[in-house]
Design a protein around this motif. Structure first.
Motif, PDB file in Angstrom:
ATOM      1  N   LEU A 132       0.829  -1.203   0.000  1.00 31.87           N
ATOM      2  CA  LEU A 132       0.000   0.000   0.000  1.00 31.87           C
ATOM      3  C   LEU A 132       0.866   1.257   0.000  1.00 31.87           C
ATOM      4  O   LEU A 132       0.570   2.225  -0.714  1.00 31.87           O
ATOM      5  CB  LEU A 132      -0.922  -0.011   1.211  1.00 31.87           C
ATOM      6  CG  LEU A 132      -1.947   1.111   1.300  1.00 31.87           C
ATOM      7  CD1 LEU A 132      -2.877   1.097   0.090  1.00 31.87           C
ATOM      8  CD2 LEU A 132      -2.761   1.004   2.594  1.00 31.87           C
ATOM      9  N   VAL A 133       1.934   1.268   0.793  1.00 31.26           N
ATOM     10  CA  VAL A 133       2.847   2.406   0.804  1.00 31.26           C
ATOM     11  C   VAL A 133       3.480   2.586  -0.574  1.00 31.26           C
ATOM     12  O   VAL A 133       3.529   3.698  -1.115  1.00 31.26           O
ATOM     13  CB  VAL A 133       3.941   2.223   1.881  1.00 31.26           C
ATOM     14  CG1 VAL A 133       5.043   3.265   1.724  1.00 31.26           C
ATOM     15  CG2 VAL A 133       3.336   2.309   3.279  1.00 31.26           C
ATOM     16  N   ARG A 134       3.943   1.476  -1.166  1.00 29.72           N
ATOM     17  CA  ARG A 134       4.586   1.562  -2.472  1.00 29.72           C
ATOM     18  C   ARG A 134       3.603   2.080  -3.530  1.00 29.72           C
ATOM     19  O   ARG A 134       3.954   2.948  -4.343  1.00 29.72           O
ATOM     20  CB  ARG A 134       5.122   0.197  -2.898  1.00 29.72           C
ATOM     21  CG  ARG A 134       5.829   0.225  -4.266  1.00 29.72           C
ATOM     22  CD  ARG A 134       6.256  -1.156  -4.715  1.00 29.72           C
ATOM     23  NE  ARG A 134       7.274  -1.720  -3.841  1.00 29.72           N
ATOM     24  CZ  ARG A 134       7.092  -2.781  -3.070  1.00 29.72           C
ATOM     25  NH1 ARG A 134       5.910  -3.387  -3.045  1.00 29.72           N
ATOM     26  NH2 ARG A 134       8.072  -3.244  -2.320  1.00 29.72           N
ATOM     27  N   LEU A 135       2.381   1.561  -3.519  1.00 27.04           N
ATOM     28  CA  LEU A 135       1.386   1.983  -4.501  1.00 27.04           C
ATOM     29  C   LEU A 135       1.042   3.463  -4.335  1.00 27.04           C
ATOM     30  O   LEU A 135       0.895   4.198  -5.320  1.00 27.04           O
ATOM     31  CB  LEU A 135       0.130   1.126  -4.358  1.00 27.04           C
ATOM     32  CG  LEU A 135      -1.045   1.435  -5.286  1.00 27.04           C
ATOM     33  CD1 LEU A 135      -0.626   1.351  -6.748  1.00 27.04           C
ATOM     34  CD2 LEU A 135      -2.200   0.471  -5.005  1.00 27.04           C
ATOM     35  N   THR A 136       0.938   3.917  -3.096  1.00 25.41           N
ATOM     36  CA  THR A 136       0.658   5.337  -2.847  1.00 25.41           C
ATOM     37  C   THR A 136       1.815   6.200  -3.335  1.00 25.41           C
ATOM     38  O   THR A 136       1.613   7.253  -3.950  1.00 25.41           O
ATOM     39  CB  THR A 136       0.398   5.581  -1.355  1.00 25.41           C
ATOM     40  OG1 THR A 136      -0.682   4.749  -0.908  1.00 25.41           O
ATOM     41  CG2 THR A 136       0.040   7.041  -1.096  1.00 25.41           C
ATOM     42  N   GLN A 137       3.046   5.763  -3.086  1.00 29.60           N
ATOM     43  CA  GLN A 137       4.210   6.512  -3.554  1.00 29.60           C
ATOM     44  C   GLN A 137       4.269   6.554  -5.080  1.00 29.60           C
ATOM     45  O   GLN A 137       4.588   7.593  -5.671  1.00 29.60           O
ATOM     46  CB  GLN A 137       5.488   5.877  -2.996  1.00 29.60           C
ATOM     47  CG  GLN A 137       5.666   6.073  -1.504  1.00 29.60           C
ATOM     48  CD  GLN A 137       6.871   5.314  -0.969  1.00 29.60           C
ATOM     49  OE1 GLN A 137       7.289   4.314  -1.543  1.00 29.60           O
ATOM     50  NE2 GLN A 137       7.423   5.779   0.139  1.00 29.60           N
ATOM     51  N   GLN A 138       3.966   5.446  -5.720  1.00 28.06           N
ATOM     52  CA  GLN A 138       3.974   5.419  -7.182  1.00 28.06           C
ATOM     53  C   GLN A 138       2.899   6.359  -7.744  1.00 28.06           C
ATOM     54  O   GLN A 138       3.144   7.095  -8.711  1.00 28.06           O
ATOM     55  CB  GLN A 138       3.744   3.994  -7.675  1.00 28.06           C
ATOM     56  CG  GLN A 138       4.915   3.063  -7.428  1.00 28.06           C
ATOM     57  CD  GLN A 138       4.580   1.611  -7.729  1.00 28.06           C
ATOM     58  OE1 GLN A 138       3.431   1.196  -7.653  1.00 28.06           O
ATOM     59  NE2 GLN A 138       5.592   0.831  -8.093  1.00 28.06           N
TER      60      GLN A 138
END
Length: 458
Positions: A132-138
Motif C-alpha cells: 500500500l505504501v509503495r502503490l501510494t508513492q507510485q
C-alpha cells in the motif's frame, strides 16, 4: 415600543424559530461559527441539511458517542425515515443520494450488517501495508510528474494531487484493468461534480469488473469480496464496492489536501512529523463533517430534547471533535479518540489504510518537492459549502520546477503505526450544474490508463 431579541452571534438566515441551514456559501465560509451557535442550543438541535430537509444534528461529543455505540436504540436503515415515507422530502433533494437506503453495510443493521461488514473487513485485512505504501508513492510520483515541471513552478494541489491520488490507489487495489479503471474514475469524479449519468457510468463499470472477476479471479479486493464465505451476490458486491470507492475517495481527498496545507502553513511548528498534521486534520477538520444518519427505534430523551422514532439524527463529527467540553482535556486523550472515522459497529473499516495513504501522500509530496510552499495563508483558504464534507476548494502552492524520477524509482520508506479516520459515506461537494456524461470512446487513454502505462515505463 416593541423589543427585538438579541441575535448577536447567530448566523444570518437563522432567525428565532427557524432552523439553521447547514449548506450554502455562508455556512461554508465559517462552519465553526455555525457549530458554536448550534452547541449553544443543546446537545442536539434541528437543522436543515438541504432545502426542505430537516434532521436533528448532534454536536456534543458525549452524545455522539452514545448514539454511535447504541445500535439497539439507534439504527441505520433509512427506509424508516418518516419524512421520506410521507412524501415530505423533495424528489430532487441533494440529501437523497447521501441518506437514501442502499443494500450495503452502511445502511444495514443486526445480522445483515454483521454479514456484509465481515466480508468488507476480512477483505481489507488482506491488504499488505508495504504494498500500500509503495502503490501510494507510485501514484504520488506519477501525479507530481504531471505538474512539477511547469515553468512557473505553481500548482493547485486539490485538483492535481489530492483528488486523483486515492482514485489511482483504489483502482489498483480493486484490480481494475485500465479501461474499466478509467470509467470508474470518470464515474466517481462525476458523482462529486454533479455530472449527469455519473451513477450509471460507475455502476456499469463495476458490473463489468465483477463479471470479469467471475471469469478471471485475481489477488485484489474485488475478488476477495466475491469469494468471501459470506457468499455475497453480485448486486451486494457492487454496492459494497460503491461504498468503498466513493465513500473512501472523498474523505481521503479532503484529508490529503487539508493535511498538506496545514503542514505547509506558516503556523505549523517545525520538526513535527507528517502524521501529526494528519491527526490534527482528523480532529479539527473532520473530512466527513456531518453524516451517519441514525433512526431512533422509539422516542428518546437526549439532553432535554425528544428525538422522535424514525426521524433522522445526524452526527456532526466536525462539531463533536471540537466540542469545548472535550478540548479542555483533549491532550490527555489518545490521538485516536476523535470521531472522524466514526465509532461503534459502523466505524470506518478502512481507517488504518486510510491514515497510511494520507500520511504517505503528504510525505511523498514533501520528499519530491522539498521547497514547496503555500501561495495563500492557510486561514484564507476556502472550504466547500456543503454539509457533508470538510474539504478545501483549492490549495495553491509554488515550488522550484524539477524533473521527477520514473515509477521504478519508487520504494517503500519508513513503516508507520496505523491509526484511525472517518465513517463511510459519499460526500457531495455542493450544488453544481449537471454536465452531460461522456460516451465510452472518451474513456480510452484516461487517467488510470496513463498511470498504468507510466508504471510500465511507456
Amino acid at each position: 415600543m416593541q423589543q427585538h431579541p438579541d441575535t448577536t452571534g447567530i448566523p444570518a438566515g437563522c432567525p428565532a424559530h427557524s432552523n439553521t441551514p447547514l449548506y450554502g456559501p455562508e455556512f461554508g465560509s465559517d462552519p465553526e461559527r455555525h457549530y458554536a451557535h448550534l452547541r449553544s442550543l443543546g446537545h442536539s438541535t434541528p437543522v436543515d441539511i438541504a432545502p426542505g430537509v430537516e434532521v436533528e444534528l448532534v454536536t456534543s461529543y458525549d452524545a455522539s458517542l452514545y448514539i454511535l455505540q447504541n445500535p439497539a436504540l439507534f439504527v441505520r436503515d433509512s427506509r424508516r425515515w418518516n419524512a421520506l415515507n410521507e412524501g415530505r422530502v423533495p424528489a430532487d433533494s441533494p440529501a437523497l443520494p447521501m441518506m437514501g437506503y442502499r443494500p450495503n453495510a452502511l445502511f444495514s443493521d443486526g445480522a445483515a450488517h454483521a454479514r456484509l461488514r465481515q466480508a468488507v473487513t476480512d477483505s481489507l485485512a488482506t491488504v499488505d501495508q508495504v504494498r500500500l505504501v509503495r502503490l501510494t508513492q507510485q501514484s504520488a510520483d506519477y501525479l507530481i510528474s504531471r505538474f512539477s515541471s511547469e515553468p512557473l513552478g505553481q500548482a493547485e494541489l486539490m485538483a492535481a494531487y489530492a483528488q486523483p491520488l486515492p482514485l489511482l490507489v483504489f483502482g489498483d487495489l480493486f484490480g481494475c484493468p485500465p479501461e474499466i479503471g478509467d470509467r470508474v474514475i470518470v464515474g466517481i469524479s462525476g458523482i462529486f461534480e454533479g455530472t449527469a449519468g455519473a451513477d450509471e457510468i460507475l455502476g456499469g463499470a463495476l458490473a463489468e469488473l465483477i463479471a470479469l472477476k467471475r471469469r478471471q479471479p485475481g489477488e485484489d479486493l474485488t475478488t476477495r469480496l466475491m469469494v468471501h464465505s459470506a457468499r455475497l451476490s453480485d448486486e451486494e458486491v457492487l454496492h459494497q464496492l460503491v461504498t468503498l470507492l466513493s465513500g473512501g475517495t472523498a474523505p481521503l481527498t479532503a484529508a490529503i489536501g487539508t493535511s498538506s496545507a496545514l503542514y505547509l502553513s506558516d503556523d505549523w511548528p517545525a520538526g513535527l512529523p507528517v502524521e501529526d498534521a494528519v491527526v490534527q486534520t482528523l480532529w479539527n477538520y473532520a473530512p466527513i463533517a456531518n453524516y451517519a444518519a441514525h433512526y431512533p427505534t422509539q422516542d428518546v430523551e437526549l439532553g432535554g430534547r425528544t428525538l422522535r422514532a424514525n426521524d433522522p439524527v445526524l452526527i456532526s463529527f466536525a462539531a463533536a471533535n471540537t466540542d469545548p467540553k472535550l478540548t479542555e482535556h483533549r491532550e490527555q486523550l489518545s490521538s485516536k479518540a476523535h470521531l472522524a472515522f466514526g465509532a461503534g459497529p459502523h466505524a470506518c473499516p478502512a481507517k488504518d489504510p486510510a491514515f497510511l495513504i494520507a500520511a504517505t501522500a503528504v510525505e511523498s509530496l514533501l520528499n519530491r518537492l522539498p521547497d514547496i510552499e503555500m501561495r495563500v495563508p492557510f486561514k484564507e483558504l476556502a472550504w466547500a459549502p456543503t454539509p457533508w464534507s470538510r474539504s478545501l476548494i483549492t490549495v495553491p502552492v509554488r515550488f522550484t520546477p524539477r524533473a521527477v524520477p520514473s515509477a521504478t524509482a519508487s520504494a517503500p520508506t519508513a513503516s508507520r503505526t496505523a491509526q484511525t479516520v472517518q465513517p463511510s459515506g459519499v460526500p457531495s461537494p455542493g450544488p453544481s450544474a449537471p454536465r452531460p456524461a461522456q460516451d465510452a470512446s472518451q474513456y480510452k487513454g484516461g487517467l488510470f490508463s496513463r498511470f498504468r502505462a507510466w508504471m510500465r515505463g511507456e
